[in-house]
Design an enzyme around this catalytic site. Structure first.
Site, PDB file in Angstrom:
ATOM      1  CB  CYS A  67      -1.002   0.028   1.255  1.00  0.00           C
ATOM      2  SG  CYS A  67      -0.349   0.189   2.830  1.00  0.00           S
ATOM      3  CG  HIS A 100      15.591 -14.760  14.133  1.00  0.00           C
ATOM      4  ND1 HIS A 100      16.369 -13.848  15.137  1.00  0.00           N
ATOM      5  CD2 HIS A 100      16.338 -14.905  14.038  1.00  0.00           C
ATOM      6  CE1 HIS A 100      18.000 -13.688  15.498  1.00  0.00           C
ATOM      7  NE2 HIS A 100      18.030 -14.882  14.224  1.00  0.00           N
TER       8      HIS A 100
HETATM    9  C1  RB5 Z   1      -4.125   5.585   0.615  1.00  0.00           C
HETATM   10  O1  RB5 Z   1      -3.917   6.390  -0.371  1.00  0.00           O
HETATM   11  C2  RB5 Z   1      -2.967   5.356   1.654  1.00  0.00           C
HETATM   12  O2  RB5 Z   1      -3.457   5.678   2.723  1.00  0.00           O
HETATM   13  C3  RB5 Z   1      -2.830   3.402   2.008  1.00  0.00           C
HETATM   14  O3  RB5 Z   1      -2.296   3.141   0.821  1.00  0.00           O
HETATM   15  C4  RB5 Z   1      -1.898   2.858   3.166  1.00  0.00           C
HETATM   16  O4  RB5 Z   1      -0.781   3.471   2.866  1.00  0.00           O
HETATM   17  C5  RB5 Z   1      -2.484   2.581   4.296  1.00  0.00           C
HETATM   18  O5  RB5 Z   1      -1.575   2.319   5.200  1.00  0.00           O
END
Ligand code: RB5
Length: 153
Positions: A67, A100
């Protein structure tokens, strides 16, 4: 037989997921949990949870979730019993976390690192194996006991 890797990403990790799959698919069998198209309004739990489930059920050997920061993906993955996810943006943590702690899911932040480092971190994670040493088993078992204590399903 190729190792099976489940990979998922929201919009924050969409491009890095594509690039990583291109680099990894010669050596590994890739189970792509989406997103399948760029959608700036999509939500990381929708891609993190299926990866965690694939790993937890044994459908995949290991998982990678991407993400923006890796953090949201990691929080969601660790809600699935059997998933042991962590954000690693360095190669040491990526292999030591497996050796680990038996980490089985690597979370990456596409807004934090670039493709080449992501590839090296993924390789360190994918090549590593749990050492099985007594002290690591003891700590692992303590973590699993905590998971069992709070499990309600
Ligand atoms: C998306 O904008 C962002 O918030 C998501 O990809 C991530 O970074 C969340 O942890």
């Amino acid at each position: 037989m190729k190792i099976k890797i489940a990979i998922g990403a929201d919009h924050g990790g969409f491009e890095l997921k594509k690039a990583l799959i291109n680099k990894l698919n010669a050596e590994y069998e890739i189970l792509d949990a989406g997103a399948n198209k760029f959608d700036s309004t999509d939500d990381y739990p929708d891609f993190s949870m299926p990866v965690a489930q694939s790993v937890s059920s044994g459908k995949a050997d290991k998982g990678i979730i991407i993400c923006g920061s890796g953090v949201g993906a990691c929080i969601v993955a660790n809600k699935v019993p059997g998933a042991r996810a962590s954000v690693c943006h360095d190669t040491y943590s990526a292999h030591q976390g497996v050796e680990h702690d038996d980490m089985n899911i690597l979370c990456l932040g596409a807004r934090v690192i670039g493709i080449e480092l992501a590839f090296e971190i993924a390789n360190a994670f994918l090549a590593a194996k749990f050492s099985g040493e007594e002290r690591h088993r003891r700590r692992f078992n303590k973590a699993i006991e905590i998971e069992k204590r709070f499990l309600r399903t």
